[in-house]
Design a protein around this motif. Structure first.
Motif, PDB file in Angstrom:
ATOM      1  N   SER A 280       0.851  -1.186   0.000  1.00  0.00           N
ATOM      2  CA  SER A 280       0.000   0.000   0.000  1.00  0.00           C
ATOM      3  C   SER A 280       0.891   1.241   0.000  1.00  0.00           C
ATOM      4  O   SER A 280       2.004   1.215   0.501  1.00  0.00           O
ATOM      5  N   ALA A 281       0.386   2.277  -0.587  1.00  0.00           N
ATOM      6  CA  ALA A 281       1.121   3.539  -0.620  1.00  0.00           C
ATOM      7  C   ALA A 281       0.535   4.455   0.453  1.00  0.00           C
ATOM      8  O   ALA A 281      -0.654   4.764   0.432  1.00  0.00           O
ATOM      9  N   THR A 282       1.348   4.839   1.404  1.00  0.00           N
ATOM     10  CA  THR A 282       0.882   5.641   2.527  1.00  0.00           C
ATOM     11  C   THR A 282       0.945   7.126   2.214  1.00  0.00           C
ATOM     12  O   THR A 282       1.943   7.623   1.714  1.00  0.00           O
ATOM     13  N   VAL A 283      -0.134   7.826   2.531  1.00  0.00           N
ATOM     14  CA  VAL A 283      -0.166   9.258   2.338  1.00  0.00           C
ATOM     15  C   VAL A 283       0.300   9.944   3.616  1.00  0.00           C
ATOM     16  O   VAL A 283       1.259  10.687   3.616  1.00  0.00           O
ATOM     17  N   LYS A 284      -0.392   9.691   4.739  1.00  0.00           N
ATOM     18  CA  LYS A 284      -0.034  10.363   5.983  1.00  0.00           C
ATOM     19  C   LYS A 284      -0.748   9.707   7.159  1.00  0.00           C
ATOM     20  O   LYS A 284      -1.694   8.954   6.979  1.00  0.00           O
ATOM     21  N   GLU A 285      -0.266  10.044   8.338  1.00  0.00           N
ATOM     22  CA  GLU A 285      -0.948   9.651   9.566  1.00  0.00           C
ATOM     23  C   GLU A 285      -1.708  10.866  10.072  1.00  0.00           C
ATOM     24  O   GLU A 285      -1.234  11.995   9.967  1.00  0.00           O
ATOM     25  N   HIS A 286      -2.908  10.629  10.609  1.00  0.00           N
ATOM     26  CA  HIS A 286      -3.687  11.716  11.190  1.00  0.00           C
ATOM     27  C   HIS A 286      -4.602  11.162  12.285  1.00  0.00           C
ATOM     28  O   HIS A 286      -4.719   9.942  12.434  1.00  0.00           O
ATOM     29  N   ASN A 287      -5.224  12.029  13.023  1.00  0.00           N
ATOM     30  CA  ASN A 287      -6.142  11.616  14.082  1.00  0.00           C
ATOM     31  C   ASN A 287      -7.573  11.687  13.574  1.00  0.00           C
ATOM     32  O   ASN A 287      -7.948  12.623  12.864  1.00  0.00           O
ATOM     33  N   ARG A 288      -8.359  10.688  13.958  1.00  0.00           N
ATOM     34  CA  ARG A 288      -9.772  10.653  13.611  1.00  0.00           C
ATOM     35  C   ARG A 288     -10.536  10.496  14.925  1.00  0.00           C
ATOM     36  O   ARG A 288     -10.170   9.677  15.763  1.00  0.00           O
ATOM     37  N   THR A 289     -11.611  11.236  15.079  1.00  0.00           N
ATOM     38  CA  THR A 289     -12.418  11.163  16.289  1.00  0.00           C
ATOM     39  C   THR A 289     -13.714  10.435  15.984  1.00  0.00           C
ATOM     40  O   THR A 289     -14.449  10.807  15.065  1.00  0.00           O
ATOM     41  N   ILE A 290     -13.950   9.384  16.753  1.00  0.00           N
ATOM     42  CA  ILE A 290     -15.178   8.604  16.618  1.00  0.00           C
ATOM     43  C   ILE A 290     -15.786   8.466  18.013  1.00  0.00           C
ATOM     44  O   ILE A 290     -15.126   7.986  18.936  1.00  0.00           O
ATOM     45  N   ASN A 291     -17.054   8.899  18.134  1.00  0.00           N
ATOM     46  CA  ASN A 291     -17.762   8.867  19.421  1.00  0.00           C
ATOM     47  C   ASN A 291     -16.950   9.511  20.535  1.00  0.00           C
ATOM     48  O   ASN A 291     -16.845   8.982  21.642  1.00  0.00           O
ATOM     49  N   GLY A 292     -16.345  10.609  20.245  1.00  0.00           N
ATOM     50  CA  GLY A 292     -15.604  11.353  21.242  1.00  0.00           C
ATOM     51  C   GLY A 292     -14.206  10.829  21.542  1.00  0.00           C
ATOM     52  O   GLY A 292     -13.473  11.411  22.332  1.00  0.00           O
ATOM     53  N   LYS A 293     -13.824   9.721  20.933  1.00  0.00           N
ATOM     54  CA  LYS A 293     -12.477   9.159  21.140  1.00  0.00           C
ATOM     55  C   LYS A 293     -11.604   9.470  19.939  1.00  0.00           C
ATOM     56  O   LYS A 293     -12.037   9.359  18.796  1.00  0.00           O
TER      57      LYS A 293
END
Length: 187
Positions: free
Chosen positions: A128-141
């Motif tokens: 897989s070709a990686t673009v970037k790491e980031h944070n995702r918020t799901i149900n407040g987490k």
């Protein structure tokens, strides 16, 4: 007194010369033998891979996913699930005899480097070709997520390598060629 004359020395010398012609890298007989083996093997491998859908272990390459099968059907390639590594026929038409490395004289492969790359990806898979790491918020987490521009896929394993049966056939052709040379026949 009995006199005995023999041409055994001449016969043995002739046979040795014929056998040496197979070892001589520039000999016409060697080239004919290697070319015959290459053409036979390429034809067998094309049928095995692109019609029968079998890998180098002579078992099924795999099955197409339903989504890809729809794509194949829309391109006139039918509904058979068996993987035959052919959609446009470009790769199977390009698989052929190419210049040999070293003393072999002939190799099997692709003239078009793009098809050689495709064959490599199909056999070994892709990362897989990686673009970037980031944070995702799901149900407040908050979760750390890695995004990809391209999903990796698992390869099908060795496909463009001769099977044991194809290698055995190469030996049979070579042995017949040598027998013909020893018998003074030209191939």
């Amino acid at each position: 007194m009995l006199t005995f004359k023999s041409n055994l020395k001449d016969v043995v010398s002739s046979i040795v010369g014929r056998v040496k012609s197979i070892n001589d890298l520039n000999a016409e007989q060697r080239d004919k033998m290697l070319r015959t083996i290459a053409f036979d093997t390429a034809a067998q491998m094309k049928v095995r891979i692109h019609q029968d859908g079998k890998n180098s272990k002579d078992t099924a390459i795999g099955e197409y996913s339903n989504s890809y099968l729809k794509f194949r059907e829309n391109n006139g390639r039918g509904t058979d699930k068996k993987v035959i590594l052919s959609l446009t026929r470009q790769m199977e038409n390009d698989f052929s005899i190419i210049g040999g490395s070293g003393a072999t004289g002939y190799d099997l492969g692709f003239k078009n480097p793009d098809n050689a790359n495709k064959a490599e990806w199909l056999q070994k898979g892709t990362k897989s070709a990686t673009v970037k790491e980031h944070n995702r918020t799901i149900n407040g987490k908050s979760y750390k997520v890695t995004s990809h521009t391209r999903k990796g896929r698992t390869g099908y394993g060795d496909v463009y390598k001769p099977t044991q049966l194809e290698v055995a056939h190469m030996r049979v052709v070579a042995e017949q060629f040598i027998t013909d040379i020893l018998n003074g026949e030209t191939a």
